[in-house]
Enzyme design. Structure first.
Site, PDB file in Angstrom:
ATOM      1  N   GLU A 154      48.424  17.279  11.429  1.00 15.54           N
ATOM      2  CA  GLU A 154      47.324  16.456  11.342  1.00 15.54           C
ATOM      3  C   GLU A 154      47.589  14.972  10.584  1.00 15.54           C
ATOM      4  O   GLU A 154      47.218  14.088  10.958  1.00 15.54           O
ATOM      5  CB  GLU A 154      46.265  17.267  10.389  1.00 15.54           C
ATOM      6  CG  GLU A 154      45.534  18.257  10.942  1.00 15.54           C
ATOM      7  CD  GLU A 154      44.530  18.799  10.221  1.00 15.54           C
ATOM      8  OE1 GLU A 154      43.782  19.538  10.618  1.00 15.54           O
ATOM      9  OE2 GLU A 154      44.320  18.555   8.964  1.00 15.54           O
TER      10      GLU A 154
ATOM     11  N   LEU B 227      34.703  18.883  -9.177  1.00 15.68           N
ATOM     12  CA  LEU B 227      34.554  20.225  -8.503  1.00 15.68           C
ATOM     13  C   LEU B 227      34.895  20.021  -7.141  1.00 15.68           C
ATOM     14  O   LEU B 227      35.575  18.861  -6.575  1.00 15.68           O
ATOM     15  CB  LEU B 227      32.948  20.376  -8.549  1.00 15.68           C
ATOM     16  CG  LEU B 227      32.509  20.743  -9.938  1.00 15.68           C
ATOM     17  CD1 LEU B 227      30.910  20.911  -9.519  1.00 15.68           C
ATOM     18  CD2 LEU B 227      32.968  21.779 -10.542  1.00 15.68           C
TER      19      LEU B 227
ATOM     20  N   LYS C 230      39.683  14.895   6.829  1.00 13.87           N
ATOM     21  CA  LYS C 230      39.040  14.663   8.352  1.00 13.87           C
ATOM     22  C   LYS C 230      38.409  13.427   8.222  1.00 13.87           C
ATOM     23  O   LYS C 230      38.212  12.834   9.522  1.00 13.87           O
ATOM     24  CB  LYS C 230      37.857  15.883   8.246  1.00 13.87           C
ATOM     25  CG  LYS C 230      38.498  17.159   8.326  1.00 13.87           C
ATOM     26  CD  LYS C 230      39.598  17.391   9.114  1.00 13.87           C
ATOM     27  CE  LYS C 230      40.333  18.779   8.951  1.00 13.87           C
ATOM     28  NZ  LYS C 230      41.409  18.573   7.880  1.00 13.87           N
TER      29      LYS C 230
ATOM     30  N   HIS D  62      25.665  21.912  32.083  1.00 13.41           N
ATOM     31  CA  HIS D  62      26.475  21.114  33.079  1.00 13.41           C
ATOM     32  C   HIS D  62      26.157  19.569  32.705  1.00 13.41           C
ATOM     33  O   HIS D  62      25.055  19.270  33.155  1.00 13.41           O
ATOM     34  CB  HIS D  62      26.642  21.464  34.387  1.00 13.41           C
ATOM     35  CG  HIS D  62      27.484  20.821  35.205  1.00 13.41           C
ATOM     36  ND1 HIS D  62      28.787  20.791  35.131  1.00 13.41           N
ATOM     37  CD2 HIS D  62      27.085  19.759  36.413  1.00 13.41           C
ATOM     38  CE1 HIS D  62      29.404  20.022  36.176  1.00 13.41           C
ATOM     39  NE2 HIS D  62      28.139  19.426  36.628  1.00 13.41           N
TER      40      HIS D  62
END
Length: 466
Positions: A187, A38, A51, A444
């Site tokens: 990529e 799948l 990735k 920050h």
């Protein structure tokens, strides 16, 4: 056989999302998948494995480029290419396991085989030596896309390859030429250049990632060239030939550049095309457009109102998250709801490092439409967080309406841009202003402060922090 309420053809992000949402709403649901696994392209040979390799190779690259400056010394560093690929396979297996669990948990029947419409109400699913007919009240076509090529280039999957083969090479190559400087091309260039492969990109347009704001492409080119990636723009490839363990790419050139590049592999990354072959659409009233995409109305219905189409097989950006949005939209429309879908607000992301992300109008689009705009641009080099992490490349750029301050577009090239862009999507979705965006509190030091400063600049005020 009792007909299903909804049958989904294809189990990629669009397909499995549609199946899960349909089951959640109480429909008797089945999903048809012709491959053993799948997940479609994204899970098996696209988003997820790429990735895994991008993150792993960026870690390797960071050891060489950042660690010594941070006081971390590593000697005799080596790359285990086989283990790199095993890591990728492991990540894919984990995701596939999750998909199987989702199907089981939601009582979704998985039908193995290739689906063909016999007529508008029935499909024939062939698997190995068997064939069965299934009917449903509604069908959703989610068959996705496949790699495209260009005239003069024949993919042999050996030396002239697509991203599918590039994600599973048997050994680390010495060199690679990539045709196409879009998302897939850059990529894959990042993955291989980081581990020492000599990479050349040939792009037909005058910018890398040409569909995005051109400032992003110019900055990415500068970064790539600094990292040793050769980038040749405005080059039209005419032919590719393989001989033994080498491949030569020929292209139109000028006097400054040669007209061919020879490498171990040629990766064809010239985009993708909708996958509709063998669906038997000719047995229905479904029509294709001039680009081979299934025609749908604003509700994602085809010419057969009970048959919907989603994802890469229809118009719109070819993105996994766009397919997921299509999926939920289609199922909820079937359910009688009135969901909302706006492709203009679907973010685009490139997982190089630094990452690239954008949403809304590009500067080029605003100019073409004659829409007035202000620009707020803040460099990551002025960010305290970026300097601490040695991630100072890139910038955040916002485009806003001069009169009311409405945010029109946000474009980021910098560390964690893929995550930062979510805030911009919210801003565009709710049509809020640059002042609204800079008056909220930002922690920050964080990369997100580059957004705050860019909003301040676009509103006519100056940056106030570092």
């Amino acid at each position: 056989m009792t007909p299903y309420d909804i049958i989904i053809i294809g189990s990629g992000p669009g397909g499995y999302s549609a199946a899960v949402r349909a089951a959640q709403l109480g429909y008797r649901t089945a999903i048809v998948e012709k491959y053993a696994s799948l997940g479609g392209t994204c899970t098996n040979v696209g988003c997820i494995p790429s990735k895994a390799l991008l993150d792993a190779t960026e870690n390797y690259h960071s050891v060489h480029t950042k660690f010594s400056a941070q006081g971390i010394e590593i000697k005799n560093l080596t790359l285990n290419f086989s283990q790199l690929m095993e890591h990728k396979k492991g990540v894919v297996r984990q995701n596939l396991s999750g998909l199987k669990y989702l199907m089981k948990k939601n009582k979704i029947e998985v039908i193995r085989g290739t689906a063909t419409f016999v007529n508008s109400r029935e499909i024939r699913v062939e698997h190995e030596s068997t064939a069965n007919i299934y009917s449903a009240r509604h069908f959703i076509i989610a068959t996705g896309s496949k790699p495209a090529t260009i005239p003069g280039v024949t993919i042999d999957k050996k030396r002239i390859i697509t991203s599918t083969e590039a994600l599973s090479l048997p050994e680390k190559p010495g060199s690679m030429v990539i045709i196409g400087g879009g998302v897939i091309g850059v990529e894959m260039a990042s993955i291989y250049a980081r581990i020492g492969v000599q990479v050349t990109i040939l792009e037909y347009m005058d910018s890398l990632i040409p569909a995005m704001d051109h400032d992003l492409g110019r900055e990415l080119k500068r970064i790539f060239q600094k990292e040793g990636i050769r980038v040749l723009l405005k080059k039209r490839v005419t032919s590719v030939s393989a001989s033994g363990e080498k491949v030569t790419v020929h292209f139109d050139s000028d006097q400054e550049d040669p007209d061919q590049v020879t490498a171990d592999y040629c990766l064809v990354a010239t985009g993708r095309k909708p996958y509709t072959e063998g669906l038997g659409l000719e047995n229905t009233a479904i029509q294709l457009d001039e680009r081979g995409r299934i025609q749908t109305n604003e509700k994602l219905q085809t010419r057969e109102p009970h048959i919907y189409a989603i994802g890469d097989v229809i118009a719109g950006p070819m993105l996994a998250h766009k397919a997921e949005e299509d999926a939920v939209f289609g199922v909820e429309t079937i359910h009688g709801q009135q969901p909302h879908l706006n492709y203009h607000l679907v973010p685009g992301v490139v997982y190089t490092w630094p990452e690239v992300a954008g949403v809304g109008y590009t500067e080029e689009q605003l100019k073409a439409k004659g829409i007035a705009y202000n620009v707020g641009k803040f460099p990551f080099s002025a960010s305290g967080r970026a300097r601490a992490a040695i991630d100072t490349q890139g910038f955040t750029k916002v485009l806003t309406d001069p009169k009311y301050g409405e945010v029109l577009g946000v474009h980021i090239i910098g560390a964690r841009a893929a995550d930062l862009i979510a805030q911009a999507v919210i801003g565009l979705h709710y049509e809020i202003t640059d002042e609204d965006m800079f008056r909220i509190s930002y922690a920050h030091p964080t990369y997100s402060e580059t957004l705050k400063e860019a909003y301040l600049i676009s509103s006519g005020q100056g940056a106030i922090n570092i």
